[in-house]
Design a protein around this motif. Structure first.
Motif, PDB file in Angstrom:
ATOM      1  N   PRO A 274       6.803 -15.077 -29.184  1.00 12.65           N
ATOM      2  CA  PRO A 274       6.790 -16.052 -30.275  1.00 12.65           C
ATOM      3  C   PRO A 274       8.161 -16.192 -30.930  1.00 12.65           C
ATOM      4  CG  PRO A 274       4.973 -14.492 -30.482  1.00 12.65           C
ATOM      5  CD  PRO A 274       5.849 -14.000 -29.377  1.00 12.65           C
ATOM      6  N   PRO A 275       8.500 -17.394 -31.406  1.00 16.24           N
ATOM      7  CA  PRO A 275       9.779 -17.597 -32.097  1.00 16.24           C
ATOM      8  C   PRO A 275       9.898 -16.633 -33.279  1.00 16.24           C
ATOM      9  CG  PRO A 275       8.661 -19.693 -31.748  1.00 16.24           C
ATOM     10  CD  PRO A 275       7.703 -18.615 -31.342  1.00 16.24           C
ATOM     11  N   GLY A 276      11.094 -16.104 -33.452  1.00 16.69           N
ATOM     12  CA  GLY A 276      11.334 -15.187 -34.564  1.00 16.69           C
ATOM     13  C   GLY A 276      10.983 -13.741 -34.257  1.00 16.69           C
ATOM     14  N   SER A 277      10.451 -13.475 -33.065  1.00 15.19           N
ATOM     15  CA  SER A 277      10.045 -12.112 -32.712  1.00 15.19           C
ATOM     16  C   SER A 277      11.204 -11.136 -32.754  1.00 15.19           C
ATOM     17  CB  SER A 277       9.436 -12.082 -31.314  1.00 15.19           C
ATOM     18  OG  SER A 277       8.271 -12.838 -31.266  1.00 15.19           O
ATOM     19  N   LEU A 278      12.341 -11.568 -32.233  1.00 15.09           N
ATOM     20  CA  LEU A 278      13.499 -10.679 -32.173  1.00 15.09           C
ATOM     21  C   LEU A 278      13.971 -10.301 -33.573  1.00 15.09           C
ATOM     22  CD1 LEU A 278      15.402  -9.409 -30.042  1.00 15.09           C
ATOM     23  CD2 LEU A 278      16.969 -11.235 -30.580  1.00 15.09           C
ATOM     24  N   ASP A 279      14.085 -11.307 -34.455  1.00 14.29           N
ATOM     25  CA  ASP A 279      14.524 -11.028 -35.826  1.00 14.29           C
ATOM     26  C   ASP A 279      13.542 -10.096 -36.533  1.00 14.29           C
ATOM     27  OD1 ASP A 279      16.799 -12.612 -35.601  1.00 14.29           O
ATOM     28  OD2 ASP A 279      15.740 -14.413 -36.249  1.00 14.29           O
ATOM     29  N   ARG A 280      12.263 -10.336 -36.319  1.00 13.60           N
ATOM     30  CA  ARG A 280      11.247  -9.497 -36.956  1.00 13.60           C
ATOM     31  C   ARG A 280      11.326  -8.065 -36.428  1.00 13.60           C
ATOM     32  NH1 ARG A 280       4.915 -10.002 -36.517  1.00 13.60           N
ATOM     33  NH2 ARG A 280       5.561  -8.930 -34.753  1.00 13.60           N
ATOM     34  N   ALA A 281      11.545  -7.913 -35.117  1.00 13.71           N
ATOM     35  CA  ALA A 281      11.665  -6.578 -34.533  1.00 13.71           C
ATOM     36  C   ALA A 281      12.845  -5.830 -35.130  1.00 13.71           C
ATOM     37  CB  ALA A 281      11.809  -6.679 -33.014  1.00 13.71           C
ATOM     38  N   VAL A 282      13.982  -6.519 -35.265  1.00 15.12           N
ATOM     39  CA  VAL A 282      15.169  -5.880 -35.844  1.00 15.12           C
ATOM     40  C   VAL A 282      14.874  -5.446 -37.275  1.00 15.12           C
ATOM     41  CG1 VAL A 282      17.542  -6.295 -36.615  1.00 15.12           C
ATOM     42  CG2 VAL A 282      16.828  -7.039 -34.345  1.00 15.12           C
ATOM     43  N   ARG A 283      14.281  -6.340 -38.044  1.00 17.78           N
ATOM     44  CA  ARG A 283      13.971  -6.045 -39.451  1.00 17.78           C
ATOM     45  C   ARG A 283      13.024  -4.866 -39.594  1.00 17.78           C
ATOM     46  NH1 ARG A 283      12.969 -11.243 -40.277  1.00 17.78           N
ATOM     47  NH2 ARG A 283      10.724 -10.931 -40.284  1.00 17.78           N
ATOM     48  N   GLU A 284      11.975  -4.861 -38.778  1.00 17.75           N
ATOM     49  CA  GLU A 284      10.929  -3.860 -38.950  1.00 17.75           C
ATOM     50  C   GLU A 284      11.201  -2.532 -38.239  1.00 17.75           C
ATOM     51  OE1 GLU A 284       7.146  -5.693 -38.070  1.00 17.75           O
ATOM     52  OE2 GLU A 284       7.514  -7.304 -39.527  1.00 17.75           O
ATOM     53  N   LEU A 285      11.965  -2.560 -37.168  1.00 18.53           N
ATOM     54  CA  LEU A 285      12.210  -1.323 -36.418  1.00 18.53           C
ATOM     55  C   LEU A 285      13.462  -0.582 -36.875  1.00 18.53           C
ATOM     56  CD1 LEU A 285      11.231  -2.377 -32.788  1.00 18.53           C
ATOM     57  CD2 LEU A 285       9.936  -0.932 -34.372  1.00 18.53           C
ATOM     58  N   ASN A 286      14.394  -1.269 -37.527  1.00 22.03           N
ATOM     59  CA  ASN A 286      15.590  -0.584 -38.015  1.00 22.03           C
ATOM     60  C   ASN A 286      15.163   0.433 -39.082  1.00 22.03           C
ATOM     61  OD1 ASN A 286      18.393  -0.104 -38.075  1.00 22.03           O
ATOM     62  ND2 ASN A 286      18.540  -1.280 -39.968  1.00 22.03           N
ATOM     63  N   GLY A 287      15.487   1.696 -38.848  1.00 23.91           N
ATOM     64  CA  GLY A 287      15.076   2.763 -39.760  1.00 23.91           C
ATOM     65  C   GLY A 287      13.731   3.374 -39.403  1.00 23.91           C
ATOM     66  N   HIS A 288      13.057   2.828 -38.387  1.00 22.18           N
ATOM     67  CA  HIS A 288      11.767   3.347 -37.921  1.00 22.18           C
ATOM     68  C   HIS A 288      11.947   4.781 -37.418  1.00 22.18           C
ATOM     69  CE1 HIS A 288       7.821   3.156 -35.909  1.00 22.18           C
ATOM     70  NE2 HIS A 288       8.410   3.710 -34.867  1.00 22.18           N
ATOM     71  N   ALA A 289      11.010   5.653 -37.748  1.00 22.53           N
ATOM     72  CA  ALA A 289      11.100   7.043 -37.306  1.00 22.53           C
ATOM     73  C   ALA A 289      10.570   7.190 -35.886  1.00 22.53           C
ATOM     74  CB  ALA A 289      10.312   7.941 -38.246  1.00 22.53           C
ATOM     75  N   MET A 290      11.342   7.876 -35.058  1.00 21.27           N
ATOM     76  CA  MET A 290      10.895   8.242 -33.712  1.00 21.27           C
ATOM     77  C   MET A 290      11.199   9.724 -33.573  1.00 21.27           C
ATOM     78  SD  MET A 290      11.925   6.681 -30.008  1.00 21.27           S
ATOM     79  CE  MET A 290      10.512   6.043 -29.163  1.00 21.27           C
ATOM     80  N   GLY A 291      10.153  10.521 -33.615  1.00 18.43           N
ATOM     81  CA  GLY A 291      10.363  11.960 -33.673  1.00 18.43           C
ATOM     82  C   GLY A 291      11.013  12.284 -35.012  1.00 18.43           C
ATOM     83  N   ASP A 292      12.091  13.029 -34.973  1.00 19.34           N
ATOM     84  CA  ASP A 292      12.793  13.371 -36.221  1.00 19.34           C
ATOM     85  C   ASP A 292      14.003  12.470 -36.459  1.00 19.34           C
ATOM     86  OD1 ASP A 292      14.319  14.318 -34.138  1.00 19.34           O
ATOM     87  OD2 ASP A 292      14.799  16.227 -35.096  1.00 19.34           O
ATOM     88  N   ARG A 293      14.056  11.337 -35.791  1.00 20.09           N
ATOM     89  CA  ARG A 293      15.211  10.437 -35.895  1.00 20.09           C
ATOM     90  C   ARG A 293      14.818   9.097 -36.486  1.00 20.09           C
ATOM     91  NH1 ARG A 293      19.346  11.785 -32.120  1.00 20.09           N
ATOM     92  NH2 ARG A 293      18.872  13.759 -31.149  1.00 20.09           N
ATOM     93  N   LYS A 294      15.770   8.493 -37.184  1.00 14.89           N
ATOM     94  CA  LYS A 294      15.588   7.129 -37.672  1.00 14.89           C
ATOM     95  C   LYS A 294      16.385   6.211 -36.771  1.00 14.89           C
ATOM     96  CE  LYS A 294      14.414   7.995 -42.368  1.00 14.89           C
ATOM     97  NZ  LYS A 294      13.847   7.159 -43.366  1.00 14.89           N
ATOM     98  N   LEU A 295      15.691   5.266 -36.167  1.00 15.96           N
ATOM     99  CA  LEU A 295      16.334   4.375 -35.209  1.00 15.96           C
ATOM    100  C   LEU A 295      17.280   3.402 -35.887  1.00 15.96           C
ATOM    101  CD1 LEU A 295      13.321   3.475 -32.914  1.00 15.96           C
ATOM    102  CD2 LEU A 295      14.972   5.326 -32.671  1.00 15.96           C
ATOM    103  N   ARG A 296      18.300   3.024 -35.155  1.00 16.38           N
ATOM    104  CA  ARG A 296      19.207   1.963 -35.590  1.00 16.38           C
ATOM    105  C   ARG A 296      18.981   0.789 -34.645  1.00 16.38           C
ATOM    106  NH1 ARG A 296      24.991   3.006 -34.429  1.00 16.38           N
ATOM    107  NH2 ARG A 296      25.434   0.911 -33.764  1.00 16.38           N
TER     108      ARG A 296
END
Length: 122
Positions: free
Chosen positions: A72-94
């Protein structure tokens, strides 16, 4: 004579939209990275370079992800917004939009490839 066009896809020669995902755990798999992007239309392509052995000790990995065709349009921007800082294990993703490599870096890589590399069998 008419202008027009534009839109999220970019113009002719535009690269498909990709994101950089940094600070991944060193043991991460492509499947785990793809799973992160499932709610955003899925990962069409996932490149997960492996660090050299000497760089692996406790370091982090990174990936480049291309959103699936037909997302869907805007998916990439939404993924960047929502996944930046997302925890994976003991790490925060960039997570950020991929920027093209600076011209100097691209040329330096070409020069290294043209020079060739040494074997070392002595």
């Amino acid at each position: 004579g008419g202008g027009g066009g534009g839109g999220a896809g970019g113009g002719a020669g535009a690269r498909p939209a990709e994101v950089f995902v940094g600070n991944l755990p060193p043991d991460v798999t492509k499947d785990a990275v793809r799973a992160l992007f499932a709610p955003y239309g899925g990962a069409g392509k996932c490149y997960l370079p492996r660090p050299r052995k000497k760089d692996r000790a406790g370091g982090s990995c990174h990936a480049f992800v291309r959103i699936a065709h037909g997302a869907p349009p805007g998916s990439l921007d939404r993924a960047v917004r929502e996944l930046n800082g997302h925890a994976m294990g003991d790490r925060k993703l960039r997570v950020e939009h991929r920027r093209p490599a600076p011209e100097g870096k691209r040329n330096a890589k070409k020069k290294r490839q043209q020079r060739g590399g040494g074997g070392g069998d002595g």
